[in-house]
Design a protein around this motif. Structure first.
Motif, mmCIF file in Angstrom:
data_model
loop_
_atom_site.group_PDB
_atom_site.id
_atom_site.type_symbol
_atom_site.label_atom_id
_atom_site.label_comp_id
_atom_site.label_asym_id
_atom_site.label_seq_id
_atom_site.Cartn_x
_atom_site.Cartn_y
_atom_site.Cartn_z
ATOM 1 N N GLY A 145 2.237 5.267 -7.386
ATOM 2 C CA GLY A 145 1.094 5.092 -8.273
ATOM 3 C C GLY A 145 1.172 3.801 -9.067
ATOM 4 O O GLY A 145 1.613 2.768 -8.558
ATOM 5 N N LYS A 146 0.787 3.865 -10.336
ATOM 6 C CA LYS A 146 0.752 2.656 -11.164
ATOM 7 C C LYS A 146 2.134 2.028 -11.333
ATOM 8 O O LYS A 146 2.269 0.811 -11.445
ATOM 9 N N GLY A 147 3.170 2.884 -11.373
ATOM 10 C CA GLY A 147 4.531 2.372 -11.512
ATOM 11 C C GLY A 147 4.970 1.515 -10.354
ATOM 12 O O GLY A 147 5.965 0.784 -10.449
ATOM 13 N N ALA A 148 4.223 1.571 -9.237
ATOM 14 C CA ALA A 148 4.562 0.758 -8.075
ATOM 15 C C ALA A 148 4.485 -0.725 -8.394
ATOM 16 O O ALA A 148 5.198 -1.528 -7.789
ATOM 17 N N VAL A 149 3.626 -1.092 -9.334
ATOM 18 C CA VAL A 149 3.489 -2.500 -9.697
ATOM 19 C C VAL A 149 4.802 -3.017 -10.278
ATOM 20 O O VAL A 149 5.274 -4.099 -9.920
ATOM 21 N N PHE A 150 5.420 -2.218 -11.153
ATOM 22 C CA PHE A 150 6.713 -2.612 -11.723
ATOM 23 C C PHE A 150 7.780 -2.696 -10.632
ATOM 24 O O PHE A 150 8.514 -3.686 -10.527
ATOM 25 N N LEU A 151 7.881 -1.652 -9.797
ATOM 26 C CA LEU A 151 8.897 -1.623 -8.748
ATOM 27 C C LEU A 151 8.721 -2.772 -7.769
ATOM 28 O O LEU A 151 9.689 -3.410 -7.346
ATOM 29 N N SER A 152 7.476 -3.050 -7.411
ATOM 30 C CA SER A 152 7.215 -4.080 -6.409
ATOM 31 C C SER A 152 7.571 -5.467 -6.901
ATOM 32 O O SER A 152 7.885 -6.357 -6.098
ATOM 33 N N TYR A 208 0.835 -1.207 0.000
ATOM 34 C CA TYR A 208 0.000 0.000 0.000
ATOM 35 C C TYR A 208 0.871 1.258 0.000
ATOM 36 O O TYR A 208 0.593 2.226 -0.725
ATOM 37 N N ARG A 209 1.932 1.254 0.818
ATOM 38 C CA ARG A 209 2.812 2.425 0.889
ATOM 39 C C ARG A 209 3.519 2.661 -0.438
ATOM 40 O O ARG A 209 3.621 3.796 -0.910
ATOM 41 N N VAL A 210 4.024 1.581 -1.040
ATOM 42 C CA VAL A 210 4.713 1.716 -2.327
ATOM 43 C C VAL A 210 3.748 2.215 -3.390
ATOM 44 O O VAL A 210 4.087 3.085 -4.203
ATOM 45 N N PHE A 211 2.524 1.689 -3.382
ATOM 46 C CA PHE A 211 1.528 2.123 -4.359
ATOM 47 C C PHE A 211 1.175 3.593 -4.153
ATOM 48 O O PHE A 211 1.024 4.345 -5.117
ATOM 49 N N GLY A 212 1.067 3.988 -2.889
ATOM 50 C CA GLY A 212 0.766 5.397 -2.605
ATOM 51 C C GLY A 212 1.875 6.323 -3.036
ATOM 52 O O GLY A 212 1.622 7.451 -3.472
ATOM 53 N N ASP A 213 3.127 5.880 -2.930
ATOM 54 C CA ASP A 213 4.268 6.725 -3.288
ATOM 55 C C ASP A 213 4.506 6.801 -4.796
ATOM 56 O O ASP A 213 4.963 7.822 -5.302
#
Length: 203
Positions: free
Chosen positions: A104-111, A97-102
């Motif tokens: 956005g959509k790019g969090a999926v790639f980073l995660s 949730y924190r990564v997604f909040g920081d």
């Protein structure tokens, strides 16, 4: 570990696909074990590396669809119930949730490249109503990188294992004593850090 290796050896590509799908669908199967083993088995069965990456990426996307669908249909209330029912999942879901909040959509790639979040981000992306197309696109790039690295380790280690073990046997004494020296150094640093902290607390 043994049952995973046996399954991969017995059923080849079908087992590789199933186990990777399960790992990305958040079943308790470690990618750090599955993917290198899959690479080694694929090399032993003369499967080309590009084909292995294709199969493993498709399997990863299949698993990601499962977690995304659960999050999409159940939303945040379902994730709260999951965290309450399975406390071990609370930390990675909240981190996602924190990564997604920081990001956005790019969090999926980073995660997909972060061990703690990589299999849980699908729940969060679904609950946050990210579009399926962007979710699969970002997931696909992350899965491609992660799977290429880990399956590549097993694939090319298997192919060049004779060279590895020849050099390992030749230099194993140096490797052993080098490992001992590193361990002593790390223990010494830890001891000094604790001693320094204790001295500061006494002041």
């Amino acid at each position: 570990m043994e049952w995973i290796e046996s399954l991969l050896q017995s059923y080849g590509i079908a087992a590789i696909f199933l186990l990777i799908l399960m790992e990305y669908a958040c079943f308790p199967v470690s990618s750090e074990i599955i993917l290198p083993l899959a690479g080694a088995i694929a090399a032993g069965q003369s499967l080309s590396f590009p084909a292995l990456i294709l199969f493993s990426t498709l399997a990863g996307l299949g698993g990601c669809l499962i977690t995304y669908s659960i999050g999409r249909l159940g939303g945040s209330p379902l994730l709260e119930r999951i965290m309450h029912r399975f406390p071990s999942m609370e930390k990675p879901i909240l981190s996602s949730y924190r990564v997604f909040g920081d990001h956005g959509k790019g969090a999926v790639f980073l995660s997909r490249l972060i061990p703690l979040c990589r299999t849980y981000i699908g729940f969060v992306a679904g609950a946050m109503k990210q579009s399926l197309i962007s979710y699969l696109l970002y997931s696909g790039f992350g899965i491609l990188i992660w799977n290429t690295v880990l399956t590549g380790l097993g694939y090319y280690f298997y192919q060049y294992r004779s060279i590895f073990f020849r050099y390992f046997n030749q230099y194993k004494k140096y490797i052993f004593w080098g490992g001992i020296a590193i361990l002593i150094f790390l223990l010494y640093r830890r001891f000094r850090k604790k001693a320094g902290k204790a001295g500061t607390d006494q002041e």
